[in-house]
Every structure is written in C-alpha cells, then in structure tokens.
Motif scaffolding. Structure first.
Motif, PDB file in Angstrom:
ATOM      1  N   SER A 119       0.825  -1.215   0.000  1.00 27.72           N
ATOM      2  CA  SER A 119       0.000   0.000   0.000  1.00 27.72           C
ATOM      3  C   SER A 119       0.863   1.271   0.000  1.00 27.72           C
ATOM      4  O   SER A 119       0.504   2.264  -0.621  1.00 27.72           O
ATOM      5  CB  SER A 119      -0.964   0.004   1.196  1.00 27.72           C
ATOM      6  OG  SER A 119      -0.257   0.075   2.389  1.00 27.72           O
TER       7      SER A 119
ATOM      8  N   ASN B 270       1.857   1.830  -3.504  1.00 33.96           N
ATOM      9  CA  ASN B 270       0.759   2.300  -4.361  1.00 33.96           C
ATOM     10  C   ASN B 270       0.390   3.749  -4.081  1.00 33.96           C
ATOM     11  O   ASN B 270      -0.166   4.422  -4.945  1.00 33.96           O
ATOM     12  CB  ASN B 270      -0.460   1.407  -4.178  1.00 33.96           C
ATOM     13  CG  ASN B 270      -0.246   0.037  -4.759  1.00 33.96           C
ATOM     14  OD1 ASN B 270       0.618  -0.146  -5.606  1.00 33.96           O
ATOM     15  ND2 ASN B 270      -1.003  -0.934  -4.307  1.00 33.96           N
ATOM     16  N   LYS B 271       0.659   4.264  -2.873  1.00 39.85           N
ATOM     17  CA  LYS B 271       0.302   5.638  -2.513  1.00 39.85           C
ATOM     18  C   LYS B 271       1.210   6.657  -3.179  1.00 39.85           C
ATOM     19  O   LYS B 271       0.848   7.811  -3.316  1.00 39.85           O
ATOM     20  CB  LYS B 271       0.362   5.819  -1.000  1.00 39.85           C
ATOM     21  CG  LYS B 271      -0.763   5.132  -0.280  1.00 39.85           C
ATOM     22  CD  LYS B 271      -0.656   5.331   1.204  1.00 39.85           C
ATOM     23  CE  LYS B 271      -1.749   4.586   1.940  1.00 39.85           C
ATOM     24  NZ  LYS B 271      -1.633   4.732   3.402  1.00 39.85           N
TER      25      LYS B 271
END
Length: 97
Positions: free
Chosen positions: A92, A95-96
């Motif tokens: 995550s 992906n940020k």
C-alpha cells in the motif's frame, strides 16, 4: 535405479550444501544411509529406509529434503497474520506514491 555420475554429483551437492558433514554409512545389514555428520538421525526423522546402493541413499535423501522444504514453505503455522499485514502495508505504501 540407475543414476549417472553428473546427477549423483548434483544430488550430493544439494545435500552437502545443507549438511556439510553429510556422508554415507553402511549399517550392519549391508544397507546404506546418509548421515548428517552431526549426530542427528535424519533418516529416522524423515522415515527414509536404508537403501541397497550409495546412489539410492543420496537420491532418496535429497528428494526427501526437497519435499520437506516444500512442506515447510507452505505450512499453515508459518503463515501468520503479522506477515500478511506487513506485506499489505508495504504494497500500500508503494501504491500511494
């Protein structure tokens, strides 16, 4: 079972990478088994019967090591929630960006 010299060397190398002091021992009945050199009886732990030839002993020991590694890799106790959470957090974060 016929194993050529090249395959025998590969099998022996796989075993000796994990157990550097491994060697073949002949028991009182004339059968062979691979001993790890540390005093552990791995053939009894893995339930490998003693073999008629040295090459068969190395073959079955290497094959059993491979199966054991696959079992340990996918064992349910090894897959706990913390490792999955860490993996998802890492993904995550990626992906940020």
């Amino acid at each position: 079972m016929e194993i050529d010299k090249a395959k025998f060397k590969r099998l022996k190398k796989k075993v000796t990478n994990r157990y550097p002091k491994a060697k073949t021992i002949r028991d009182s009945s004339g059968l062979y088994y691979v001993h790890d050199g540390e005093g552990n009886f791995l053939t009894k732990e893995y339930m490998i019967p003693n073999q008629k030839t040295v090459t068969e002993a190395w073959y079955w020991f290497a094959d059993t090591m491979k199966v054991n590694q696959n079992i340990e890799r996918t064992h349910p106790k090894r897959m706990d929630l913390k490792s999955f959470e860490a993996k998802f957090n890492r993904i995550s974060k990626r992906n940020k960006k």
